[in-house]
Design an enzyme around this catalytic site. Structure first.
Site, PDB file in Angstrom:
ATOM      1  N   TYR A 121       0.815  -1.217   0.046  1.00  0.00           N
ATOM      2  CA  TYR A 121       0.043   0.179   0.063  1.00  0.00           C
ATOM      3  C   TYR A 121       0.764   1.222  -0.114  1.00  0.00           C
ATOM      4  O   TYR A 121       0.600   2.247  -0.909  1.00  0.00           O
ATOM      5  CB  TYR A 121      -0.870  -0.155   1.101  1.00  0.00           C
ATOM      6  CG  TYR A 121      -1.900   1.085   1.235  1.00  0.00           C
ATOM      7  CD1 TYR A 121      -2.973   1.376   0.538  1.00  0.00           C
ATOM      8  CD2 TYR A 121      -1.361   2.301   2.082  1.00  0.00           C
ATOM      9  CE1 TYR A 121      -3.811   2.294   0.705  1.00  0.00           C
ATOM     10  CE2 TYR A 121      -2.344   3.287   2.118  1.00  0.00           C
ATOM     11  CZ  TYR A 121      -3.440   3.381   1.568  1.00  0.00           C
ATOM     12  OH  TYR A 121      -4.193   4.320   1.471  1.00  0.00           O
ATOM     13  N   LYS A 125       1.513   4.192  -2.927  1.00  0.00           N
ATOM     14  CA  LYS A 125       1.356   5.829  -2.453  1.00  0.00           C
ATOM     15  C   LYS A 125       2.653   6.353  -2.846  1.00  0.00           C
ATOM     16  O   LYS A 125       2.747   7.633  -3.377  1.00  0.00           O
ATOM     17  CB  LYS A 125       1.193   5.883  -1.197  1.00  0.00           C
ATOM     18  CG  LYS A 125      -0.387   5.401  -0.787  1.00  0.00           C
ATOM     19  CD  LYS A 125      -1.446   6.268  -1.151  1.00  0.00           C
ATOM     20  CE  LYS A 125      -2.973   5.977  -1.096  1.00  0.00           C
ATOM     21  NZ  LYS A 125      -3.983   6.519  -2.038  1.00  0.00           N
ATOM     22  N   ARG A 156     -15.080  -0.876   6.703  1.00  0.00           N
ATOM     23  CA  ARG A 156     -13.705  -1.244   6.788  1.00  0.00           C
ATOM     24  C   ARG A 156     -13.333  -1.946   8.165  1.00  0.00           C
ATOM     25  O   ARG A 156     -13.266  -0.918   9.099  1.00  0.00           O
ATOM     26  CB  ARG A 156     -12.729  -0.233   6.174  1.00  0.00           C
ATOM     27  CG  ARG A 156     -12.837   0.325   4.900  1.00  0.00           C
ATOM     28  CD  ARG A 156     -11.772   1.246   4.309  1.00  0.00           C
ATOM     29  NE  ARG A 156     -11.970   1.829   3.039  1.00  0.00           N
ATOM     30  CZ  ARG A 156     -11.140   2.486   2.367  1.00  0.00           C
ATOM     31  NH1 ARG A 156      -9.915   3.136   3.072  1.00  0.00           N
ATOM     32  NH2 ARG A 156     -11.286   2.887   1.072  1.00  0.00           N
TER      33      ARG A 156
END
Length: 215
Positions: A121, A125, A156
């Protein structure tokens, strides 16, 4: 005449806050959003483009871009689908917006974003941040929030669990470790809009900085 803002990711946690706050800003005469499905929001300043495929033909002159696109691998369904939303689309928006005159691009990245991160992740980014630097915007604003607080449209589990655990520690974290404290989505939106009033070059907003800006 006032400026024109473009918001992508307008239906997400930060994106909704951005749209609401930008519509109240006197410096913007128009706020354009790109959405997958029509939201039929009604406001004299607000204009909607449905789908990214036709945005080049549909968009007018753009001054400032606010990008809050983001998902998770679980929601997207695969790493490839995640990268499409969190990397490919923001970069394509940058290309199109630059052709339409944009000089400022404000993007929501993530705390820990880095090409060298061990986490997929954060590496994505990091790719996004590096990719945006290539376009040479007069002012590139990179927001790196910590855990986001607010009401998402989709649930989530990991974020909700972290929020429950960290909320009692919020005052202590804000005092001692402001970059680690969870941050409200509206505060991130507010900080991005404040940063976009002036400035140039590449500006990185840490979570602690955004907490202070919104006080």
């Amino acid at each position: 005449m006032g400026k024109t803002a473009l918001v992508v990711g307008a239906t997400g946690l930060i994106g909704r806050e951005l749209v609401e706050q930008l519509l109240e800003q006197e410096r913007y005469d128009q706020v354009w959003i790109i959405v997958r499905r029509s939201k039929r929001w009604s406001h004299p300043k607000l204009h909607e483009v449905v789908g990214f495929e036709g945005m080049d033909e549909a968009l007018p002159h753009i001054d400032d871009v606010y990008c809050a696109l983001g998902t998770t691998i679980a929601v997207a369904g695969s790493r490839q689908a995640f990268k499409h939303v969190d990397l490919d689309l923001p970069l394509e928006v940058a290309r199109v917006a630059k052709r339409h005159g944009a000089t400022r691009y404000a993007v929501v990245s993530a705390q820990g974003a880095s090409l060298r991160s061990p986490f997929f992740y954060n590496r994505v980014k990091g790719e996004l941040e590096n990719g945006l630097k290539v376009f040479g915007f007069e002012h590139l604003i990179i927001a790196r929030p910590s855990l986001l607080l607010g009401d998402r449209e989709e649930f989530r589990l990991g974020e909700k669990a972290a929020e429950v655990v960290s909320r009692p520690l919020q005052p202590l974290l804000l005092d001692k470790l402001p970059d680690a404290a969870p941050i409200q989505a509206l505060h991130v939106a507010r900080a991005l809009i404040m940063a976009a009033e002036e400035g140039q070059g590449i500006e990185v907003l840490t979570s602690g900085m955004m907490q202070r800006m919104s006080q």
